[in-house]
Design a protein around this motif. Structure first.
Motif, mmCIF file in Angstrom:
data_model
loop_
_atom_site.group_PDB
_atom_site.id
_atom_site.type_symbol
_atom_site.label_atom_id
_atom_site.label_comp_id
_atom_site.label_asym_id
_atom_site.label_seq_id
_atom_site.Cartn_x
_atom_site.Cartn_y
_atom_site.Cartn_z
ATOM 1 N N LEU A 1 0.840 -1.314 0.444
ATOM 2 C CA LEU A 1 0.092 -0.071 -0.106
ATOM 3 C C LEU A 1 0.380 1.088 0.158
ATOM 4 C CD1 LEU A 1 -2.912 1.047 0.125
ATOM 5 C CD2 LEU A 1 -2.151 1.137 2.943
ATOM 6 N N ARG A 2 0.558 1.492 -0.914
ATOM 7 C CA ARG A 2 1.156 3.703 -1.208
ATOM 8 C C ARG A 2 0.473 4.364 -0.748
ATOM 9 N NH1 ARG A 2 2.508 0.592 -6.000
ATOM 10 N NH2 ARG A 2 1.523 2.599 -7.010
ATOM 11 N N LEU A 3 0.307 4.985 0.384
ATOM 12 C CA LEU A 3 -0.873 6.348 0.843
ATOM 13 C C LEU A 3 0.111 7.868 -0.076
ATOM 14 C CD1 LEU A 3 -1.941 5.356 4.518
ATOM 15 C CD2 LEU A 3 -3.249 5.504 1.536
ATOM 16 N N GLY A 4 -0.842 8.544 -0.292
ATOM 17 C CA GLY A 4 -0.083 9.381 -1.047
ATOM 18 C C GLY A 4 -0.483 10.173 -2.328
ATOM 19 N N ASP A 5 0.030 10.778 -3.365
ATOM 20 C CA ASP A 5 -0.180 10.982 -4.565
ATOM 21 C C ASP A 5 1.054 11.053 -5.328
ATOM 22 O OD1 ASP A 5 -1.563 11.593 -6.437
ATOM 23 O OD2 ASP A 5 -2.337 13.978 -6.252
ATOM 24 N N PRO A 6 1.561 9.965 -6.268
ATOM 25 C CA PRO A 6 0.470 9.339 -6.470
ATOM 26 C C PRO A 6 0.482 8.385 -5.571
ATOM 27 C CG PRO A 6 2.057 8.842 -7.682
ATOM 28 C CD PRO A 6 2.331 9.886 -6.696
ATOM 29 N N GLU B 1 -4.709 11.993 -7.284
ATOM 30 C CA GLU B 1 -5.574 12.549 -7.419
ATOM 31 C C GLU B 1 -5.534 13.681 -8.311
ATOM 32 O OE1 GLU B 1 -5.864 14.060 -2.993
ATOM 33 O OE2 GLU B 1 -7.759 12.669 -1.907
ATOM 34 N N HIS B 2 -4.620 13.980 -8.593
ATOM 35 C CA HIS B 2 -3.980 15.081 -9.826
ATOM 36 C C HIS B 2 -4.531 14.384 -11.052
ATOM 37 C CE1 HIS B 2 -2.858 17.706 -6.627
ATOM 38 N NE2 HIS B 2 -2.038 16.057 -6.244
ATOM 39 N N LEU B 3 -4.395 13.625 -11.185
ATOM 40 C CA LEU B 3 -5.542 12.798 -13.205
ATOM 41 C C LEU B 3 -6.645 13.070 -13.219
ATOM 42 C CD1 LEU B 3 -2.628 10.627 -13.570
ATOM 43 C CD2 LEU B 3 -2.520 13.052 -13.921
#
Length: 110
Positions: A49-54, A72-74
C-alpha cells in the motif's frame, strides 16, 4: 421582461448543462460496464500500500496479483483517492476492474 433578464438565466442553464455533461462523460463507460457486468472481479489482500499522491496498492489473491496506481491530480474515471482511511495493509478487498481501472472497491468489514 428585459433582454438581460431572459438571456443571463438562459446562458447560465446552458453553461451549467454543458459543464455537467463534459465532466460526466468520462465516467459513463465505466458505469455502463458495471451495469452490464462487463468487468473482472479481483479479490484478495492489500499489499504494498502506497498512500499519498501518487498512490497505489497490490491485490494478492488466488488468481495472482494485480497492482493499481492512481492519483488525485489526474481526473480519470475510477477510484483515485490519495489518502483512503479505509484502506490498510492486509485488509481483504474486491475490485471491479474495468480495463485496469478501479470501477468499484469493496473493503471487508467496511
Amino acid at each position: 421582461m428585459s433582454f438581460p433578464a431572459i438571456v443571463f438565466p438562459l446562458v447560465g442553464v446552458v453553461a451549467g448543462a454543458t459543464l455537467y455533461f463534459t465532466l460526466r462523460r468520462p465516467y459513463v463507460p465505466l458505469r455502463e460496464a458495471l451495469d452490464r457486468g462487463d468487468y473482472t472481479m479481483v479479490s484478495g489482500v492489500v499489499q504494498q500500500l502506497r498512500l499519498g499522491d501518487p498512490g497505489g496498492f497490490t491485490v494478492v489473491g488466488e488468481d495472482g496479483r494485480r497492482t493499481y496506481d492512481y492519483s488525485e491530480h489526474l481526473e480519470t474515471p475510477g477510484f483515485h483517492e490519495a489518502h483512503p482511511s479505509f484502506l490498510v495493509e492486509g485488509v481483504s478487498v474486491r475490485v471491479a476492474d474495468v480495463g485496469g481501472r478501479i470501477a468499484r472497491l469493496e473493503v471487508a468489514g467496511r
